[in-house]
Design an enzyme around this catalytic site. Structure first.
Site, PDB file in Angstrom:
ATOM      1  N   TYR A 102       7.572  12.060   2.470  1.00 17.60           N
ATOM      2  CA  TYR A 102       5.341  11.953   2.261  1.00 17.60           C
ATOM      3  C   TYR A 102       5.644  13.081   3.400  1.00 17.60           C
ATOM      4  O   TYR A 102       3.969  12.975   3.328  1.00 17.60           O
ATOM      5  CB  TYR A 102       5.615  10.752   2.121  1.00 17.60           C
ATOM      6  CG  TYR A 102       5.455  10.041   1.177  1.00 17.60           C
ATOM      7  CD1 TYR A 102       5.859  10.835  -0.147  1.00 17.60           C
ATOM      8  CD2 TYR A 102       5.794   8.408   0.822  1.00 17.60           C
ATOM      9  CE1 TYR A 102       6.567   9.492  -1.111  1.00 17.60           C
ATOM     10  CE2 TYR A 102       5.297   8.154  -0.005  1.00 17.60           C
ATOM     11  CZ  TYR A 102       6.667   8.235  -0.932  1.00 17.60           C
ATOM     12  OH  TYR A 102       6.788   7.490  -2.174  1.00 17.60           O
ATOM     13  N   HIS A 111      16.239   6.944  -1.174  1.00 17.51           N
ATOM     14  CA  HIS A 111      14.739   8.165  -1.791  1.00 17.51           C
ATOM     15  C   HIS A 111      15.269   7.398  -3.535  1.00 17.51           C
ATOM     16  O   HIS A 111      14.799   7.264  -4.478  1.00 17.51           O
ATOM     17  CB  HIS A 111      13.993   8.863  -1.284  1.00 17.51           C
ATOM     18  CG  HIS A 111      12.975   8.706  -1.771  1.00 17.51           C
ATOM     19  ND1 HIS A 111      11.884   9.357  -0.578  1.00 17.51           N
ATOM     20  CD2 HIS A 111      12.009   8.584  -2.809  1.00 17.51           C
ATOM     21  CE1 HIS A 111      10.522   9.625  -1.011  1.00 17.51           C
ATOM     22  NE2 HIS A 111      10.940   9.132  -2.345  1.00 17.51           N
ATOM     23  N   TYR A 149       6.529   1.830  -8.295  1.00 20.78           N
ATOM     24  CA  TYR A 149       6.088   2.491  -7.859  1.00 20.78           C
ATOM     25  C   TYR A 149       5.172   3.571  -9.172  1.00 20.78           C
ATOM     26  O   TYR A 149       5.850   2.378 -10.484  1.00 20.78           O
ATOM     27  CB  TYR A 149       6.548   3.676  -6.837  1.00 20.78           C
ATOM     28  CG  TYR A 149       7.342   4.916  -7.433  1.00 20.78           C
ATOM     29  CD1 TYR A 149       6.641   5.483  -8.403  1.00 20.78           C
ATOM     30  CD2 TYR A 149       8.901   4.591  -7.353  1.00 20.78           C
ATOM     31  CE1 TYR A 149       7.810   6.921  -9.191  1.00 20.78           C
ATOM     32  CE2 TYR A 149       9.880   4.868  -8.432  1.00 20.78           C
ATOM     33  CZ  TYR A 149       9.057   6.054  -8.696  1.00 20.78           C
ATOM     34  OH  TYR A 149      10.059   6.893  -9.603  1.00 20.78           O
ATOM     35  N   ASN A 198      -9.123   5.966  -2.168  1.00 19.10           N
ATOM     36  CA  ASN A 198      -9.880   5.787  -2.477  1.00 19.10           C
ATOM     37  C   ASN A 198     -10.526   4.723  -1.517  1.00 19.10           C
ATOM     38  O   ASN A 198     -10.035   3.170  -2.262  1.00 19.10           O
ATOM     39  CB  ASN A 198     -10.833   5.598  -3.844  1.00 19.10           C
ATOM     40  CG  ASN A 198     -11.766   5.652  -4.047  1.00 19.10           C
ATOM     41  OD1 ASN A 198     -12.305   4.409  -3.800  1.00 19.10           O
ATOM     42  ND2 ASN A 198     -12.817   6.476  -4.913  1.00 19.10           N
ATOM     43  N   ASP A 236       4.208   1.752   2.309  1.00 18.73           N
ATOM     44  CA  ASP A 236       5.797   2.049   1.664  1.00 18.73           C
ATOM     45  C   ASP A 236       4.946   3.365   2.331  1.00 18.73           C
ATOM     46  O   ASP A 236       3.901   4.152   2.223  1.00 18.73           O
ATOM     47  CB  ASP A 236       5.417   1.572   0.309  1.00 18.73           C
ATOM     48  CG  ASP A 236       6.931   2.589  -0.276  1.00 18.73           C
ATOM     49  OD1 ASP A 236       8.271   2.288  -0.480  1.00 18.73           O
ATOM     50  OD2 ASP A 236       6.383   3.315  -0.897  1.00 18.73           O
ATOM     51  N   LYS A 272      -0.728   2.747  -4.735  1.00 13.98           N
ATOM     52  CA  LYS A 272      -1.446   3.546  -4.116  1.00 13.98           C
ATOM     53  C   LYS A 272      -3.382   4.343  -4.302  1.00 13.98           C
ATOM     54  O   LYS A 272      -3.229   4.575  -5.367  1.00 13.98           O
ATOM     55  CB  LYS A 272      -0.747   4.970  -4.301  1.00 13.98           C
ATOM     56  CG  LYS A 272      -0.702   6.442  -3.845  1.00 13.98           C
ATOM     57  CD  LYS A 272       0.650   6.901  -4.375  1.00 13.98           C
ATOM     58  CE  LYS A 272       1.056   7.753  -5.073  1.00 13.98           C
ATOM     59  NZ  LYS A 272       2.133   8.885  -5.017  1.00 13.98           N
ATOM     60  N   GLY A 304       0.001   3.915 -13.273  1.00 18.32           N
ATOM     61  CA  GLY A 304       0.028   5.537 -14.698  1.00 18.32           C
ATOM     62  C   GLY A 304       0.576   6.333 -13.112  1.00 18.32           C
ATOM     63  O   GLY A 304       1.075   6.391 -12.034  1.00 18.32           O
ATOM     64  N   PHE A 307       1.091  -1.220  -0.222  1.00 13.33           N
ATOM     65  CA  PHE A 307       0.250  -0.211  -0.183  1.00 13.33           C
ATOM     66  C   PHE A 307       0.635   1.226   0.546  1.00 13.33           C
ATOM     67  O   PHE A 307       1.626   1.141   1.191  1.00 13.33           O
ATOM     68  CB  PHE A 307      -1.281   0.051   1.253  1.00 13.33           C
ATOM     69  CG  PHE A 307      -1.846   1.024   1.422  1.00 13.33           C
ATOM     70  CD1 PHE A 307      -2.921   1.137   0.436  1.00 13.33           C
ATOM     71  CD2 PHE A 307      -1.345   2.564   2.300  1.00 13.33           C
ATOM     72  CE1 PHE A 307      -3.848   2.592   0.858  1.00 13.33           C
ATOM     73  CE2 PHE A 307      -2.433   3.083   2.137  1.00 13.33           C
ATOM     74  CZ  PHE A 307      -3.395   3.471   1.397  1.00 13.33           C
ATOM     75  N   LYS A 311      12.293   5.325   2.915  1.00  9.51           N
ATOM     76  CA  LYS A 311      13.451   5.818   3.045  1.00  9.51           C
ATOM     77  C   LYS A 311      14.023   7.243   3.117  1.00  9.51           C
ATOM     78  O   LYS A 311      13.317   7.788   4.019  1.00  9.51           O
ATOM     79  CB  LYS A 311      12.565   6.520   1.549  1.00  9.51           C
ATOM     80  CG  LYS A 311      11.729   5.159   0.989  1.00  9.51           C
ATOM     81  CD  LYS A 311      11.282   5.503  -0.780  1.00  9.51           C
ATOM     82  CE  LYS A 311       9.783   4.823  -0.717  1.00  9.51           C
ATOM     83  NZ  LYS A 311       8.847   5.170  -0.238  1.00  9.51           N
ATOM     84  N   THR A 358       1.328   4.935   0.322  1.00  5.57           N
ATOM     85  CA  THR A 358       0.758   5.801   1.524  1.00  5.57           C
ATOM     86  C   THR A 358       0.921   7.778   0.713  1.00  5.57           C
ATOM     87  O   THR A 358       0.776   8.414   1.699  1.00  5.57           O
ATOM     88  CB  THR A 358       1.194   6.336   3.240  1.00  5.57           C
ATOM     89  OG1 THR A 358       2.747   6.694   2.890  1.00  5.57           O
ATOM     90  CG2 THR A 358       1.414   4.753   3.800  1.00  5.57           C
TER      91      THR A 358
END
Length: 323
Positions: free
Chosen positions: A55, A117, A216, A273, A50, A270, A220, A21, A84, A23
Site C-alpha cells: 500500500y 499478501h 476485505y 471518508n 490493516d 475501508k 464491494g 480499519f 503483509k 488503510t
C-alpha cells in the site's frame, strides 16, 4: 457496544478485534491523507488497523498510530496492527528483511499480525509490480512452505505476534497445514468477502481448522479502482441490503459489515471518508435476524471484484479452484 471489546480468539491465543480499519487507498488519494484518516479512525474507536508494504503508506499509518499513543488516546497494546509480506519478497531469505523494512517505516517494535499478501510470487526488486517490456508481470517461483517457515521464524524472533495468509484457496492452505514439521498454523486467511462472494465453503474449511477468515472488499469495491471491473453491480445499491438497512435505520454498508460479524468473520471497513468511518463503528449497535441473514446469504453469486486477472498464468494463481 464498545467496539474495542468485540474480539475473536486466534489459534495462537492472541485476540483480533472483529472490526478493522483498512488503510489501502486508490492512487489518487495523497499519502498524507493516510495519517489523518488513520488518526481519525483510532479516535472513532477502531483498534484494528490493516495495512501492507504494497500500500506504500506504512510510514504514514505508523505516524498516525504513534501520535495516538503519544497523546494518550491508546497504548501500543490496544492497537492490533496487520502488515503483509508482498509478492516480491516471498523467497524465504527475503521475508524477515521485508518485515524489518515495514517495522522501520512504521517505527514500531513489532506488528500484531504478518501475513503473506497473496500466493503469487513476483520477481524480487524495488518495483511493486515488476513487468517486462510488454507490460506482462515477471513471475517468480517460490515454495510457499519455505516462505511459511520464514514467517514462523519472524514470530519466534518477536517481530510479529501472529502469522497468517491472504488470498489463499483451500488447497494452498492445506499445503501449509500438512507441511512436515509445521510449527504454527496460519491464524487467518484474509480474502475478498461480501454478500455477492460470501466464501461459505472457504469459511467452513477455515473454521474446521481454527483459522479466522478476515474479509476485505466487504463493501464491494469503488468503481474507480484500476483493479476492478467497472461493469460489475455496485454492492451498496443492492435492493435486499437497502431494504434491510431501512428497516434497521442503518446504511447498506453497515448491514454488509454486520452480516460478516454475525457469521464469525473478522471484517475490514475501508473508507477515507470521515462521516463513514464514524458510521462503520456502529456495526455493534444492532443485530440482524436469522431471516435477514438468510436473505443476505441468498445474494451470493460468486462475483469477484478483485480477481487478480493479470496473475492468472502463475501456477499459484488462487482462483482457479472453486474455493
Amino acid at each position: 457496544m464498545d467496539p474495542k471489546s468485540q474480539r475473536v480468539k486466534l489459534n495462537d491465543g492472541h485476540f483480533i478485534p472483529a472490526l478493522g480499519f483498512g488503510t489501502g487507498a486508490p492512487p489518487e488519494v495523497p499519502k498524507s491523507e493516510a495519517v489523518e484518516v488513520t488518526k481519525f479512525a483510532i479516535e472513532a474507536g477502531f483498534r484494528h488497523i490493516d495495512s501492507a508494504h504494497a500500500y506504500q503508506n506504512e510510514e504514514q499509518v505508523g505516524q498516525a498510530i504513534r501520535s495516538k499513543i503519544a497523546d494518550g488516546t491508546v497504548k501500543r497494546e490496544d492497537i492490533f496492527y496487520t502488515s503483509k509480506v508482498w509478492s516480491t519478497s516471498l523467497r524465504p531469505e527475503l521475508v524477515r528483511p521485508a518485515l524489518e523494512k515495514s517495522l522501520k517505516d512504521l517505527q514500531l517494535d513489532y506488528v500484531d499480525l504478518y501475513i503473506i499478501h497473496q500466493p503469487v510470487a513476483l520477481m524480487p526488486g524495488e518495483a511493486i509490480f515488476p513487468t517486462d517490456e510488454n507490460g506482462k508481470p515477471i513471475f517468480d517461483s517460490v515454495d510457499l512452505c519455505l516462505t511459511w517457515e520464514a514467517l514462523e521464524k519472524c514470530k519466534d524472533a518477536g517481530l510479529t505476534k501472529s502469522i497468517g495468509v491472504s488470498n489463499f484457496n483451500h488447497k494452498q492452505l492445506e499445503k501449509i497445514l500438512n507441511k512436515p514439521g509445521l510449527k504454527y498454523k496460519p491464524v487467518c486467511n484474509q480474502v475478498e468477502c461480501h454478500p455477492y462472494l460470501n466464501q461459505s465453503k472457504l469459511l467452513e474449511f477455515c473454521k474446521s481448522h481454527d483459522i479466522v477468515l478476515v474479509a476485505y472488499g466487504a463493501l464491494g469495491a469503488q468503481r474507480t479502482l484500476q483493479w476492478v471491473n467497472p461493469n460489475l453491480p455496485f454492492l451498496l445499491e443492492d435492493p435486499v441490503l437497502s431494504a434491510i438497512a431501512k428497516k434497521h435505520k442503518q446504511t447498506p454498508a453497515l448491514v454488509a459489515l454486520r452480516y460478516q460479524i454475525q457469521r464469525g468473520v473478522v471484517v475490514l471497513a475501508k473508507s477515507y471518508n470521515r462521516k463513514r468511518i464514524k458510521e462503520n463503528i456502529q456495526v455493534f449497535d444492532f443485530e440482524l435476524t436469522p431471516e435477514e441473514m438468510k436473505a443476505i446469504e441468498g445474494l451470493n453469486s460468486n462475483l469477484r471484484y478483485y480477481d487478480l486477472q493479470h496473475f492468472v498464468d502463475h501456477p499459484e494463481y488462487p482462483y482457479s479452484e472453486e474455493y
